[in-house]
Scaffold this active site. Sequence first.
Site, PDB file in Angstrom:
ATOM      1  N   ASN A   1     -39.803 -43.651 -14.153  1.00 25.75           N
ATOM      2  CA  ASN A   1     -40.527 -44.209 -13.005  1.00 25.75           C
ATOM      3  C   ASN A   1     -41.191 -43.119 -12.158  1.00 25.75           C
ATOM      4  OD1 ASN A   1     -37.706 -43.625 -12.284  1.00 25.75           O
ATOM      5  ND2 ASN A   1     -38.261 -44.360 -10.250  1.00 25.75           N
ATOM      6  N   HIS A   2     -40.745 -41.852 -12.312  1.00 27.05           N
ATOM      7  CA  HIS A   2     -41.373 -40.765 -11.541  1.00 27.05           C
ATOM      8  C   HIS A   2     -42.565 -40.144 -12.256  1.00 27.05           C
ATOM      9  CE1 HIS A   2     -39.135 -40.091  -7.766  1.00 27.05           C
ATOM     10  NE2 HIS A   2     -38.252 -40.848  -8.386  1.00 27.05           N
TER      11      HIS A   2
ATOM     12  N   ASP B   1     -40.583 -34.218  -9.960  1.00 24.98           N
ATOM     13  CA  ASP B   1     -40.291 -34.704  -8.591  1.00 24.98           C
ATOM     14  C   ASP B   1     -38.909 -34.268  -8.117  1.00 24.98           C
ATOM     15  OD1 ASP B   1     -42.654 -35.908  -7.857  1.00 24.98           O
ATOM     16  OD2 ASP B   1     -42.089 -37.897  -8.552  1.00 24.98           O
ATOM     17  N   ARG B   2     -38.785 -34.181  -6.788  1.00 24.71           N
ATOM     18  CA  ARG B   2     -37.545 -33.797  -6.097  1.00 24.71           C
ATOM     19  C   ARG B   2     -37.206 -32.324  -6.298  1.00 24.71           C
ATOM     20  NH1 ARG B   2     -35.118 -37.801  -3.277  1.00 24.71           N
ATOM     21  NH2 ARG B   2     -35.608 -39.914  -3.873  1.00 24.71           N
TER      22      ARG B   2
ATOM     23  N   HIS C   1     -35.838 -45.495 -20.010  1.00 23.18           N
ATOM     24  CA  HIS C   1     -35.450 -44.850 -18.755  1.00 23.18           C
ATOM     25  C   HIS C   1     -34.632 -45.759 -17.830  1.00 23.18           C
ATOM     26  CE1 HIS C   1     -35.545 -42.086 -15.415  1.00 23.18           C
ATOM     27  NE2 HIS C   1     -35.970 -43.067 -14.639  1.00 23.18           N
TER      28      HIS C   1
ATOM     29  N   ARG D   1     -33.035 -51.129  -5.560  1.00 17.81           N
ATOM     30  CA  ARG D   1     -34.147 -50.231  -5.246  1.00 17.81           C
ATOM     31  C   ARG D   1     -35.331 -50.946  -4.616  1.00 17.81           C
ATOM     32  NH1 ARG D   1     -33.446 -45.645  -8.703  1.00 17.81           N
ATOM     33  NH2 ARG D   1     -31.810 -46.017 -10.218  1.00 17.81           N
TER      34      ARG D   1
ATOM     35  N   ASP E   1     -38.342 -39.047 -15.998  1.00 21.10           N
ATOM     36  CA  ASP E   1     -38.084 -38.343 -14.735  1.00 21.10           C
ATOM     37  C   ASP E   1     -37.895 -36.841 -14.951  1.00 21.10           C
ATOM     38  OD1 ASP E   1     -38.354 -40.788 -13.544  1.00 21.10           O
ATOM     39  OD2 ASP E   1     -36.476 -40.740 -12.437  1.00 21.10           O
TER      40      ASP E   1
ATOM     41  N   ASP F   1     -32.489 -37.757 -16.740  1.00 19.34           N
ATOM     42  CA  ASP F   1     -33.375 -37.168 -15.719  1.00 19.34           C
ATOM     43  C   ASP F   1     -33.118 -35.676 -15.546  1.00 19.34           C
ATOM     44  OD1 ASP F   1     -33.013 -39.956 -15.409  1.00 19.34           O
ATOM     45  OD2 ASP F   1     -33.628 -39.886 -13.312  1.00 19.34           O
TER      46      ASP F   1
ATOM     47  N   HIS G   1     -35.596 -33.968 -13.309  1.00 20.49           N
ATOM     48  CA  HIS G   1     -36.121 -33.880 -11.935  1.00 20.49           C
ATOM     49  C   HIS G   1     -36.409 -32.457 -11.446  1.00 20.49           C
ATOM     50  CE1 HIS G   1     -36.494 -37.889 -10.423  1.00 20.49           C
ATOM     51  NE2 HIS G   1     -35.294 -38.242 -10.828  1.00 20.49           N
TER      52      HIS G   1
ATOM     53  N   HIS H   1     -31.966 -42.704 -15.094  1.00 19.98           N
ATOM     54  CA  HIS H   1     -32.443 -43.355 -13.867  1.00 19.98           C
ATOM     55  C   HIS H   1     -31.469 -43.362 -12.693  1.00 19.98           C
ATOM     56  CE1 HIS H   1     -35.239 -45.909 -11.703  1.00 19.98           C
ATOM     57  NE2 HIS H   1     -34.626 -47.035 -11.898  1.00 19.98           N
TER      58      HIS H   1
END
Length: 486
Positions: free
Chosen positions: A291-292, A262-263, A340, A388, A259, A230, A232, A415
Amino acid sequence: MESIDGTSNANIDRAEELKILANEAFKANRFSQAIDLYSQAINLNGYNAVYWANRAFAHTKLEEYGSAVQDATKAIEIDPKYSKGYYRRGAAYLAMGKFKEALKDFQQVKKNCPNDPDATRKLKECEKAYQKIRFEEAIAVKDSQRHSVADSIDYHSIEVELQYNGARIEGEVVTLDFVKKMLDDFKNQKYLHKRYAYQIILQAREMLRAMPSLVDITVSDGHHFTVCGDVHGQFYDLLNIFELNGLPSEENPYLFNGDFVDRGSFSVEVILTLFAFKCMTPSAMHLARGNHESKNMNKIYGFEGEVKSKLSEAFVELFAEVFCCLPLAHVINDKVFVAHGGLFSVDGVKLSDIRAIDRFCEPPEEGLMCEILWSDPQPQFGRGPSKRGVGLSFGEDVTKRFLQENNLDLIVRSHEVKDEGYEIEHDGKLITVFSAPNYCDQMGNKGALIRFKAPDMKPDIVTFSSVPHPNVMPMAYASNFLRLFS
């Protein structure tokens, strides 16, 4: 002496001491340690709602929203008037995108604390978010009737103003000179012209669309291959990866394992960089979906807001479309399986089953595609519920069976944030790699990447620390209500 519920006073006192230690660990951003200490307090005195609600908050910080909901629910069972229980559960539901459930909890908080301005404000934000989602669902076009946004864009007809002094693509080919200039512009917080952004995204889309859901990669003897986890939206850390490990090229190929966005608040820069390298040299840049890379996540965690701010509304739909073209998994030299999230809720899944997944859609809430993006390893054997609240947890036996049945040696997945940037589990058969150091500017973790050299394909793990970035906070573009809770 014992209390009414049979807990000894000594246990009650010791549990309080542990809670204080847990609170200190929490404040120092040591969330796993905090969870461990709250758990010890709960073992000594399980009838204190505060311990459960506090542990729920620590789970939220580690993105373990399923566990947070369970703990907050327990706090509410112990004390139905304990507002913080509803509050923590509502916040976890929000983070999962479950607005209807979140709304119920915040209504309960408001009911318990009618004069609390904070509760009122958060309830209002939640109601607004819920109404907006309801409205968008009502006007949404069914997938079968939707026209591709990409097909309606002609980037050639977009005028580039004379005063634009950023990176330019001459003609149709993305060159190394262009990419270097673009990276330099991004570093100085300049934006890329929309015409070239469209060109990169559309060219990347064509390439990704043509790929299978599971991609086979061959690394010839004496050559190497790098896998990153990731990122991110941490663009300056991505630049640092290229600084440490070299720019992507035919001789120095990369796989970024989902990923990308995001964030972190430089997600647009990250995704355009990865796509530009894909366009420049397709074999130098492999990309897997995380997943993002989904509408639902991008709406909540900042990418959608950032795209609207730096590019335009039209790009939001376009990115959503391209994310649906990303492959789901890679196999390197018939030995290393890279995806991922992880493995599946059923045994007997073959690589051919993954190849056969029709991936051109938003991730479903169950089934192979959901699990490959969302699941996590667990220390216990067998399978368990996901921390999660989506996907599942799988044990060492599940990992070994999957490898054996598919004649593979190793699983690499991402992840999950790890203190050292990586973790080796399941008797050395599974490695988690995470490439966003000091995640969200608060986790203090290292980042890592894995280099494989053919023919032996043994993992060589390199770790690195975070580098400074301009003063834009993570989640700067995230939805209002989520920022209220973080």
